[in-house]
Design a protein around this motif. Structure first.
Motif, mmCIF file in Angstrom:
data_model
loop_
_atom_site.group_PDB
_atom_site.id
_atom_site.type_symbol
_atom_site.label_atom_id
_atom_site.label_comp_id
_atom_site.label_asym_id
_atom_site.label_seq_id
_atom_site.Cartn_x
_atom_site.Cartn_y
_atom_site.Cartn_z
ATOM 1 N N UNK A 141 -0.390 -4.174 4.049
ATOM 2 C CA UNK A 141 0.991 -4.636 4.048
ATOM 3 C C UNK A 141 1.425 -5.297 2.755
ATOM 4 N N UNK A 142 0.507 -5.550 1.836
ATOM 5 C CA UNK A 142 0.912 -6.105 0.540
ATOM 6 C C UNK A 142 2.004 -5.226 -0.056
ATOM 7 N N UNK A 143 3.048 -5.803 -0.632
ATOM 8 C CA UNK A 143 4.152 -4.989 -1.159
ATOM 9 C C UNK A 143 3.721 -3.863 -2.088
ATOM 10 N N UNK A 144 2.666 -4.086 -2.862
ATOM 11 C CA UNK A 144 2.252 -3.064 -3.814
ATOM 12 C C UNK A 144 1.335 -2.014 -3.186
ATOM 13 N N UNK A 145 1.151 -2.096 -1.871
ATOM 14 C CA UNK A 145 0.502 -0.986 -1.178
ATOM 15 C C UNK A 145 1.406 0.237 -1.175
ATOM 16 N N UNK A 146 2.652 0.067 -1.605
ATOM 17 C CA UNK A 146 3.533 1.209 -1.832
ATOM 18 C C UNK A 146 2.819 2.262 -2.662
ATOM 19 N N UNK A 147 2.012 1.810 -3.629
ATOM 20 C CA UNK A 147 1.340 2.738 -4.533
ATOM 21 C C UNK A 147 0.144 3.429 -3.893
ATOM 22 N N UNK A 148 -0.147 3.098 -2.651
ATOM 23 C CA UNK A 148 -1.120 3.859 -1.886
ATOM 24 C C UNK A 148 -0.483 5.039 -1.186
ATOM 25 N N UNK A 149 0.836 5.212 -1.352
ATOM 26 C CA UNK A 149 1.544 6.319 -0.704
ATOM 27 C C UNK A 149 2.263 7.231 -1.688
ATOM 28 N N UNK A 150 2.766 6.693 -2.793
ATOM 29 C CA UNK A 150 3.421 7.535 -3.790
ATOM 30 C C UNK A 150 2.342 8.153 -4.685
ATOM 31 N N UNK A 151 2.757 9.008 -5.614
ATOM 32 C CA UNK A 151 1.779 9.756 -6.419
ATOM 33 C C UNK A 151 1.287 8.896 -7.582
ATOM 34 N N UNK A 152 0.376 8.028 -7.263
ATOM 35 C CA UNK A 152 -0.334 7.167 -8.216
ATOM 36 C C UNK A 152 -1.806 7.182 -7.834
ATOM 37 N N UNK A 153 -2.634 6.423 -8.542
ATOM 38 C CA UNK A 153 -4.080 6.455 -8.294
ATOM 39 C C UNK A 153 -4.578 5.317 -7.412
ATOM 40 N N UNK A 154 -3.671 4.483 -6.893
ATOM 41 C CA UNK A 154 -4.111 3.300 -6.138
ATOM 42 C C UNK A 154 -5.010 3.646 -4.959
ATOM 43 N N UNK A 155 -4.631 4.656 -4.188
ATOM 44 C CA UNK A 155 -5.422 5.011 -3.018
ATOM 45 C C UNK A 155 -6.837 5.414 -3.384
ATOM 46 N N UNK A 156 -6.953 6.323 -4.351
ATOM 47 C CA UNK A 156 -8.270 6.777 -4.787
ATOM 48 C C UNK A 156 -9.089 5.637 -5.370
ATOM 49 N N UNK A 157 -8.463 4.845 -6.235
ATOM 50 C CA UNK A 157 -9.222 3.786 -6.891
ATOM 51 C C UNK A 157 -9.698 2.741 -5.890
ATOM 52 N N UNK A 158 -8.839 2.347 -4.965
ATOM 53 C CA UNK A 158 -9.253 1.369 -3.951
ATOM 54 C C UNK A 158 -10.385 1.919 -3.090
ATOM 55 N N UNK A 159 -10.320 3.196 -2.745
ATOM 56 C CA UNK A 159 -11.385 3.794 -1.937
ATOM 57 C C UNK A 159 -12.710 3.754 -2.675
#
Length: 419
Positions: A141-159
């Motif tokens: 729910x952190x506001x910048x979790x937005x980048x876990x849904x748009x086309x950025x690398x946040x999801x991959x990097x966090x995983x």
């Protein structure tokens, strides 16, 4: 009743629920709310469809997939600044007939879900189920979790970084190396796993396998460097290209000072409110154990926040206002939180957090630092433990996160710079 409790205790179910509900907020904000709102200056009308998740850095990744990497050492911006794992995996998915926007969005979202599941398991192993729930909720729910849904690398990097840290913490050195290699192939900040692992290895007196795993993490970045050497004749092309984005390195004293001044001058009422609120919270901290009084205080503060100045979603193109306050709180509040809880979270997570901060605060820029701070999983670990200790405030904070998350999603849909 027992069956319901078992479902809630299931880490996979809880992490998936947090992922699903928070992603629904983003989708509703981007596809339903954003088109109905007035468009701010320098913004664009939002699109309905997969293109809503495609803006800013997404364009660079798309270009890498379509035409490959480009670089000339002339001080301009080139795609070699972006690491290769997201484009590679996206290209693999595109072989099934999906366009770039769909493939990359699905990839990042699936990876972010995986990050939540891995993170839940790690926190549960070290601090129990309740702390795992709160920490996972913070990450989702952190506001910048937005980048876990748009086309950025946040999801991959966090995983990958979370999986690497968890594996090293459990002394699974081979898996730590594998996940670490994937991290350094995803984003340059992954290299901070190397000094973190080396420090923990020395501190805990681990064997040679831990040292080998620590150095092996750099293979992802090394292979990209080797590619740059072969293609461009410059092994550090991804470093030299940064001149297209910044003029200097080191801590951006002037930038942070200017930002702090802008907050005070542009929203003096809001700034005064926060100062007075902080004093009252400290002065009457004993009386605030009453949940009714806490709820009233939070409700009034939220109304004032929403009522002062422009709505948050209209301030992205404006160098003043609430968005800068959010940035400073996340970056420096997160650093303080990491220091305060350094002895409670795993040593691997704490050391990695400090090394990561040393990197992101010395880039010479203030732009995107809050997003990079969100990518430090140690902060979600620490904040989750804090909210688990004081749950009545935890619900209020998560609710406030949801409001800002929706606001940032609207900004992104309007093609405004968020972080």
């Amino acid at each position: 009743m027992t069956q319901s409790k078992n479902i809630l205790d299931n880490g996979f179910f809880f992490a998936t629920a947090m992922w699903l509900f928070s992603r629904v907020v983003i989708i509703v904000a981007m596809l339903l709310i954003a088109p109905s709102l007035p468009i701010a200056e320098n913004a664009q009308a939002p699109t309905f469809g997969w293109d809503a998740f495609y803006a800013w850095d997404s364009i660079w990744y798309h270009r890498i997939v379509v035409v490959g990497y480009e670089f000339i050492n002339d001080g301009k911006q080139y795609s070699v600044a972006f690491f290769p794992l997201l484009p590679i995996l996206t290209r693999v998915i595109m072989y099934f007939g999906l366009p770039f926007q769909v493939a990359a969005t699905l990839l990042n979202n699936a990876a972010f879900l995986g990050a939540l599941i891995v993170f839940y398991s790690w926190v549960k192993e070290t601090h129990g189920t309740s702390a795992a729930r709160w920490s996972t909720a913070v990450l989702a729910w952190c506001p910048y979790s937005l980048y876990g849904s748009v086309i950025y690398t946040e999801g991959l990097f966090l995983l990958f970084s979370t999986a690497a840290l968890r594996a090293f913490d459990k002394k699974q050195h081979l898996w730590a190396a594998i996940w670490g290699i994937l991290s350094t192939a995803t984003r340059i900040t992954g290299v901070m796993l190397i000094p973190a692992f080396l420090f923990v290895t020395w501190k805990q007196g681990r064997n040679v396998k831990a040292y080998l795993a620590s150095f092996a993490v750099g293979v992802g970045a090394f292979l990209f460097s080797l590619y740059c050497l072969i293609k461009f004749g410059d092994a550090l092309a991804f470093v030299h290209v940064q001149k297209g984005w910044r003029d200097s390195t080191g801590f951006a004293w002037q930038g942070w000072w200017n930002m702090s001044t802008q907050i005070v001058l542009s929203s003096p009422l809001l700034f005064g409110l926060i100062v007075v609120s902080g004093f009252l919270l400290w002065r009457f901290r004993q009386q605030l154990s009453d949940i009714k009084l806490r709820s009233l205080f939070y409700f009034l503060w939220l109304l004032l926040w929403l009522g002062i100045g422009e709505p948050l979603w209209l301030t992205a193109g404006n160098p003043f206002g609430k968005i800068l306050l959010v940035k400073i709180v996340i970056v420096f509040g997160g650093l303080y939180l990491l220091w305060y809880w350094r002895a409670k979270i795993p040593l691997t997570a704490a050391v990695y957090g400090f090394f990561s901060y040393a990197l992101i605060l010395n880039t010479g820029l203030t732009a995107s630092v809050e997003r990079y701070a969100y990518g430090i999983i140690s902060l979600s670990f620490a904040l989750g433990l804090l909210l688990n200790r004081d749950r009545s405030w935890g619900y209020a904070i998560l609710g406030f996160f949801a409001v800002i998350l929706a606001s940032l999603a609207v900004q992104f849909a309007h093609n405004q710079w968020v972080a």
